[in-house]
Design an enzyme around this catalytic site. Structure first.
Site: not given
Ligand code: COA
Length: 170
Positions: A21, A45, A94, A132
């Protein structure tokens, strides 16, 4: 003429923030003037860390970097992006595993607001295999996570699972 600040929102659960990140946020600064790291309260999550803890850890990481702001957000992402007058949503991708999920989210967000664009950066190869979840799993079992997460996150993870930080990478 007044110069407008081009901000991008980088949303996520960040449970916890990893070096993947961090790398993506720093690279985002090559494209945008400002990155707003939006830490989601509502996520599909079930986070290990509370929203306050996730925000605090991210703020510690970017302390002193005035082009990076960390804020909690709840509700719809597109509403937050509009409120903050950001020009884009920034996301990392990724390999192939992320594609379907990211594609789905980007299209739904576009359906909710056609003026909001999602910009994807390929995750640096060094971080392709981390997430994560996998880092939490290794930390929970007392394994080595140094170099995969910022030092403050490493400390918090080991503390949460009742382990001592490791001194060196084997
Ligand atoms: N390098 C390594 N790992 C990465 C990465 C990178 N550059 N970018 C993301 N990841 C990994 C993270 O570690 C995470 O791993 P996990 O699945 O084991 O937890 C995963 O990829 C993605 O997590 P993160 O980057 O924290 O994003 P997310 O997918 O959890 O986020 C939201 C989702 C919050 C953006 C989405 O649910 C949201 O927008 N929620 C708000 C409500 C909404 O508007 N919903 C409608 C959306 S269409």
């Amino acid at each position: 003429m007044e110069k407008t600040v081009k901000s991008a929102v980088y949303p996520g659960t960040f449970d916890p923030m990893t070096n993947g990140h961090v790398s993506l946020i720093l690279r985002g600064l090559d494209i945008f003037d400002e990155i707003l790291v939006a830490v989601a309260l509502h996520s599909p999550k079930n986070p290990l860390f509370t929203l306050d803890e996730r925000v605090e850890m991210a703020r510690e990481i970017f302390d002193g970097k005035d082009r990076i702001k960390v804020e909690p957000f709840e509700g719809l992402l597109v509403e937050y992006v509009k409120e903050r007058k950001a020009v884009a949503i920034l996301r990392g991708m990724r390999a192939v595993a992320d594609f379907e999920y990211e594609f789905q989210m980007a299209l739904m967000n576009r359906r909710l607001d056609r003026n909001i664009h999602t910009v994807f950066l390929m995750t640096e190869y060094k971080w392709l295999y981390i997430s994560s979840t996998i880092i939490k799993d290794v930390a929970r079992l007392g394994g080595e996570i140094k170099g995969l997460v910022p030092p403050n996150v490493e400390k918090r993870l080991y503390a949460r699972y009742g382990h001592q930080p490791k001194d060196k990478i084997s």
